[in-house]
Design an enzyme around this catalytic site. Structure first.
Site, short mmCIF file in Angstrom:
data_model
loop_
_atom_site.label_atom_id
_atom_site.label_comp_id
_atom_site.label_asym_id
_atom_site.label_seq_id
_atom_site.Cartn_x
_atom_site.Cartn_y
_atom_site.Cartn_z
NE ARG A 1 129.64 96.85 -24.07
CZ ARG A 1 130.26 95.94 -24.83
NH1 ARG A 1 129.61 95.39 -25.86
NH2 ARG A 1 131.51 95.58 -24.58
CB CYS B 1 132.86 97.09 -31.59
SG CYS B 1 133.73 95.61 -32.16
#
Length: 269
Positions: A174, A226
């Site tokens: 990611r 995040c």
């Protein structure tokens, strides 16, 4: 700040206030149901989305709640500054660290996380279905604003106006922009390094390791983020537990950043 995580052997259970922060991002009723099925004596339940996020905000998927909202939550739980607060979740999860961070941001001085979660805690105290309703308190909170990095502070780092290391807690794929299951654009905040928070999991606990110590130095100014600010919390908590002093949490994280600014792909390692 002192130790953030304590084993059940290290925790003094008499006279503490337990906060149950169990949650499941895929099953949002899990935490409340687990609490009702059994919890530490006198525990109160705190919900990731209802209590520790402002889900009406557009600033990311688990946006930073206002100080007014957090004050109301902590007052309704009957918490006091002098309380010894012990937070737990299901173990090796981001939810107790999120609650711990919010309580620490609000200035509560004595908050620790049970390393190992509810399973470990049940070895020390007998869980109960009895729910205690505490009288609301009135709090004059001592906000620790230096622990929080708003979007503008992160932009200053990206633009080189402030020196700090952005540390992305998501999975490497990611971070590199190869996959993105949740947000509408793949990649990371420019200049960020990557350390997947799941590398901290050890048999139901969260532990620092040599890879993390090699990634960032104790004297660096570190801003962790995040996807939505949730899984950055355990990375922040482990760094704090290791004695890192100059750490901030960008609660809005990547899902907030992409509402205003460009991203990059690949790696900065």
């Amino acid at each position: 700040m002192g130790k953030v995580f304590k084993t059940v052997e290290e925790i003094q259970v008499d006279g503490v206030r337990f906060v149950d922060a169990r949650y499941d991002l895929q099953n949002k009723q899990f935490g409340k149901q687990a609490f009702e099925a059994g919890h530490a004596p006198g525990a109160v339940y705190i919900d990731l989305e209802q209590d520790l996020s402002d889900m009406e905000s557009e600033n990311g998927r688990h946006p930073m709640p206002s100080k007014e909202k957090l004050t109301s939550v902590f007052q309704e739980l009957g918490l006091r500054y002098e309380d010894q607060i012990v937070v737990y979740d299901q173990g090796a999860s981001p939810f107790a660290p999120r609650a711990w961070w919010m309580l620490t941001y609000a200035g509560f001085p004595n908050v620790v996380i049970v390393n190992g979660g509810a399973t470990a805690l049940e070895e020390k105290v007998t869980f109960t279905k009895d729910i205690v309703k505490y009288a609301p308190t009135t709090l004059d909170l001592n906000w620790q604003d230096h622990l929080y990095a708003p979007r503008e502070a992160v932009k200053a780092i990206v633009d080189g106006e402030q020196s700090a290391t952005l540390l992305d807690a998501r999975a490497a794929a990611r971070y590199r922009g190869e996959v993105e299951p949740l947000d509408n654009v793949a990649g990371h905040i420019p200049t960020a390094k990557n350390f997947d928070w799941e590398q901290l999991k050890v048999e139901g606990t969260l532990q620092a390791n040599d890879a993390l110590r090699a990634k960032v130095a104790q004297d660096e100014h570190i801003v962790v983020y995040c996807g939505s600010g949730v899984t950055a919390s355990p990375l922040y908590a482990v760094l704090a537990d290791e004695g890192y002093k100059n750490i901030q949490l960008y609660t809005g994280s990547y899902s907030d950043w992409i509402t205003a600014y460009d991203i990059e792909t690949g790696t900065n390692e």
